[in-house]
Design an enzyme around this catalytic site. Structure first.
Site, PDB file in Angstrom:
ATOM      1  N   GLU A 209       0.762  -1.165  -0.349  1.00 42.48           N
ATOM      2  CA  GLU A 209      -0.012   0.185  -0.134  1.00 42.48           C
ATOM      3  C   GLU A 209       0.855   0.999  -0.052  1.00 42.48           C
ATOM      4  OE1 GLU A 209      -0.985  -0.133   5.063  1.00 42.48           O
ATOM      5  OE2 GLU A 209      -2.344  -0.685   3.189  1.00 42.48           O
ATOM      6  N   HIS A 248      -3.943   4.242   8.236  1.00 43.65           N
ATOM      7  CA  HIS A 248      -2.638   3.655  10.209  1.00 43.65           C
ATOM      8  C   HIS A 248      -1.334   4.936   9.313  1.00 43.65           C
ATOM      9  CE1 HIS A 248      -0.538   0.933   7.353  1.00 43.65           C
ATOM     10  NE2 HIS A 248      -1.857  -0.061   7.583  1.00 43.65           N
TER      11      HIS A 248
END
Length: 292
Positions: A209, A248
């Site tokens: 990611e 996150h």
């Protein structure tokens, strides 16, 4: 075979008596993993889930021969728990705790230097070698033993791709959640090195990611080492706005650095098969098998 854990791994749980610790320890034991005790200061000598409790990790290691530990304690205490396990000589250390302060993780990283401990996490799903050992919170219902190694930064995508692989008859050797925080333990390169040397892993899936440099480092390692096993990579976040944290601490692209397209480009140039969606991962793996 597998990487990091196997059927002979003996696990203790730091924080076993809490609600989450109780739930995930019970799950792992029911799955067949070998859990030998828990650590909860002040409760040494008691039992929980029919397992002995110890006041310190060192006591637990000395009494049980444990060589792995699951840290499942609140974020303010996670760093001290990890450091205690490192100092006790734990070989495989898994931390699933989210939101561990970065300055605390800098202390953990310092403790890891020169140690024999392999840290997975924090903010990790953990590790699962189907039929052998589960440490962490990774679901097991769809896992099947096989020859596909998976290393992932995304918990939800791990579950989806693992399930799709199993439905296609592609079992897994080991699935590793490397964690989503900026400062963490083992990364893609560490996993690739282990998968390279594991005779039962025939192909590898990387689930990446935006943010960080895991994918770029993996691309450089694959290119420079002549990594011989097929690798499929799925990198998500192609449409994420720059400078905004997504999910996150590790998922942020700033000033064009750590973007999904840059990561994809480097992996492709290293010879990695790029999957644009989760469905494409299995198709690529099946293609590798047919070509073999």
């Amino acid at each position: 075979m597998s990487i990091f854990v196997n059927s002979e791994t003996k696990v203790i749980v730091q924080g076993m008596t809490g609600r989450a610790g109780t739930f995930y320890t019970d799950q792992a034991v029911r799955y067949g993993s070998t859990y030998v005790g828990g650590v909860r200061p002040g409760k040494g000598g008691r039992r929980h889930l029919d397992l002995p409790l110890f006041d310190t990790v060192q006591e637990a290691v000395s009494e049980t021969g444990a060589n792995a530990s699951l840290v499942i304690v609140p974020a303010p205490f996670a760093a001290n728990a990890m450091i205690e396990a490192i100092e006790a000589g734990i070989g495989t250390l898994v931390c699933v705790t989210e939101r561990v302060p970065q300055h605390d993780m800098s202390r953990v990283k310092a403790a890891l230097r020169g140690a024999d401990t392999m840290l997975i996490g924090p903010n990790s799903q953990g590790i699962l070698s189907p039929g052998q050992c589960k440490i962490g919170v990774m679901p097991t219902v769809d896992a099947r033993p096989g020859n596909i190694g998976i290393a992932s930064r995304s918990a939800s995508l791990t579950s989806e791709i693992l399930a799709q692989c199993s439905r296609a008859g592609l079992g897994q050797s080991t699935t590793v959640g490397v964690g989503g925080d900026t400062l963490h333990g083992v990364g893609f390169v560490d996993c690739l090195k282990r998968f390279r040397d594991d005779p039962d892993t025939e192909a590898v899936v990387l689930i990446g990611e935006i943010g960080g440099a895991e994918e770029e480092e993996a691309a450089a390692y694959i290119r420079d080492s002549g990594f011989a096993k097929p690798v499929v990579a799925l990198v998500v976040g192609r449409h994420a706005p720059q400078g905004r944290r997504m999910g996150h601490a590790g998922t942020v692209s700033a000033l064009g650095l750590g973007s999904a397209e840059e990561k994809i480009d480097r992996l492709r140039r290293a010879g990695v098969a790029i999957a644009r969606t989760a469905d494409d991962v299995v198709q690529a793996l099946v293609g590798f098998q047919k070509a073999a």
